[in-house]
Design a protein around this motif. Structure first.
Motif, PDB file in Angstrom:
ATOM      1  N   ALA A  23     -11.035   7.053  -2.066  1.00 50.39           N
ATOM      2  CA  ALA A  23     -10.184   8.167  -1.651  1.00 50.39           C
ATOM      3  C   ALA A  23     -10.389   8.515  -0.187  1.00 50.39           C
ATOM      4  O   ALA A  23      -9.429   8.812   0.541  1.00 50.39           O
ATOM      5  CB  ALA A  23     -10.464   9.384  -2.528  1.00 50.39           C
ATOM      6  N   GLY A  42      -7.504   8.317   2.665  1.00 45.66           N
ATOM      7  CA  GLY A  42      -7.104   9.500   3.404  1.00 45.66           C
ATOM      8  C   GLY A  42      -7.387   9.453   4.890  1.00 45.66           C
ATOM      9  O   GLY A  42      -6.821  10.253   5.638  1.00 45.66           O
ATOM     10  N   LEU A  64      -6.710   3.361  -1.806  1.00 48.25           N
ATOM     11  CA  LEU A  64      -6.009   4.033  -2.900  1.00 48.25           C
ATOM     12  C   LEU A  64      -6.069   3.202  -4.177  1.00 48.25           C
ATOM     13  O   LEU A  64      -6.253   3.749  -5.278  1.00 48.25           O
ATOM     14  CB  LEU A  64      -4.555   4.280  -2.495  1.00 48.25           C
ATOM     15  N   THR A 109      -9.333   3.595  -5.881  1.00 47.71           N
ATOM     16  CA  THR A 109      -9.386   4.891  -6.561  1.00 47.71           C
ATOM     17  C   THR A 109      -8.588   4.873  -7.860  1.00 47.71           C
ATOM     18  O   THR A 109      -9.072   5.341  -8.912  1.00 47.71           O
ATOM     19  CB  THR A 109      -8.837   5.989  -5.626  1.00 47.71           C
ATOM     20  N   LEU A 144     -11.247  14.168  -4.940  1.00 44.58           N
ATOM     21  CA  LEU A 144      -9.925  13.615  -4.635  1.00 44.58           C
ATOM     22  C   LEU A 144      -8.958  14.712  -4.202  1.00 44.58           C
ATOM     23  O   LEU A 144      -8.183  14.536  -3.258  1.00 44.58           O
ATOM     24  CB  LEU A 144      -9.365  12.880  -5.859  1.00 44.58           C
ATOM     25  N   ALA A 146      -7.140  15.074  -0.518  1.00 42.59           N
ATOM     26  CA  ALA A 146      -5.675  15.002  -0.486  1.00 42.59           C
ATOM     27  C   ALA A 146      -5.029  16.149   0.282  1.00 42.59           C
ATOM     28  O   ALA A 146      -3.855  16.049   0.663  1.00 42.59           O
ATOM     29  CB  ALA A 146      -5.131  14.989  -1.918  1.00 42.59           C
ATOM     30  N   LEU A 184      -3.383  10.712  -4.323  1.00 45.34           N
ATOM     31  CA  LEU A 184      -4.755  11.191  -4.497  1.00 45.34           C
ATOM     32  C   LEU A 184      -4.794  12.519  -5.241  1.00 45.34           C
ATOM     33  O   LEU A 184      -5.655  12.743  -6.098  1.00 45.34           O
ATOM     34  CB  LEU A 184      -5.427  11.337  -3.131  1.00 45.34           C
ATOM     35  N   GLY A 191      -6.645  13.230  -8.737  1.00 37.28           N
ATOM     36  CA  GLY A 191      -7.627  14.289  -8.904  1.00 37.28           C
ATOM     37  C   GLY A 191      -7.301  15.199 -10.076  1.00 37.28           C
ATOM     38  O   GLY A 191      -8.188  15.574 -10.857  1.00 37.28           O
TER      39      GLY A 191
END
Length: 216
Positions: A16, A20, A32, A35, A121, A125, A144, A148
């Motif tokens: 993550a 990001g 990503l 994740t 996450l 995000a 994300l 989460g």
């Protein structure tokens, strides 16, 4: 805490942070995918084979279409405004909060590792969603944030059943496809990378008003 779940949670959070903060579009997409592939494994007991397979296929499919949308040499996205160390520290702090508030004051049906990863996450995000100025960065932030929320749900309610896993897989694949379509459209518009709007100034001609016709 189960060491295996702790390792998976760490991989999910690291992915993550990469998604990001990375400026290279394909590097961010790879983070990503890590994740999204690891998130379904953060459950105790592990999900049923059919539901788990559907989640993994959906994660790979979403990552593939995003990878195609970012084709080309050194295709860049905006990246993090504060840098990856700040994002990593934010994710760590959120993970500690999520682990400490496992169950949110009520008996929890899932592992604490899922709560920690879910909070991390969601924290990572926030900046892409709120401050993002290109389609891909905002889209990665939304993916994300969705991941989460799903992890926090697992930490509270336990392992989802197969029907919920199939519906979640459809959501993940659809979200990835929608972001990929919008990213491809942004690039096709001739903008700089994945910018949401064109930067070319709009010129207005007032030539007709410069010399108005006089009545005779």
């Amino acid at each position: 805490m189960n060491p295996a779940l702790a390792g998976v949670a760490l991989a999910v959070v690291v992915g993550a942070v990469v998604a990001g903060s990375a400026r290279n579009a394909r590097t961010a997409i790879f983070g990503l995918v890590v994740t999204m592939v690891g998130a379904p494994l953060l459950a105790d007991p592990v999900a049923a084979p059919l539901g788990l397979a559907a989640r993994l296929v959906a994660a790979v499919l979403a990552g593939y279409v995003l990878w195609v949308a970012a084709r080309g040499d050194r295709v860049l996205t905006a990246g993090s405004l504060v840098g990856w160390p700040a994002d990593a520290f934010l994710a760590l702090a959120a993970a500690v909060v999520g682990y400490g508030s496992h169950g949110l004051g009520a008996p929890a049906g899932g592992p604490a590792a899922a709560a920690a990863a879910g909070f991390a996450l969601a924290a990572v995000a926030v900046l892409p969603v709120v401050t993002g100025r290109d389609v891909l960065r905002v889209g990665l932030g939304l993916c994300l944030l969705t991941g989460g929320a799903l992890l926090v749900r697992v930490s509270l309610g336990g392992t989802p059943d197969q029907l919920e896993q199939l519906l979640t897989a459809g959501l993940v694949a659809t979200l990835g496809g929608a972001v990929a379509i919008m990213a491809s459209t942004a690039r096709a518009d001739g903008n700089a990378g994945f910018d949401m709007s064109a930067t070319t100034p709009h010129r207005t001609s007032h030539g007709a008003d410069a010399h108005p016709l006089r009545r005779r």
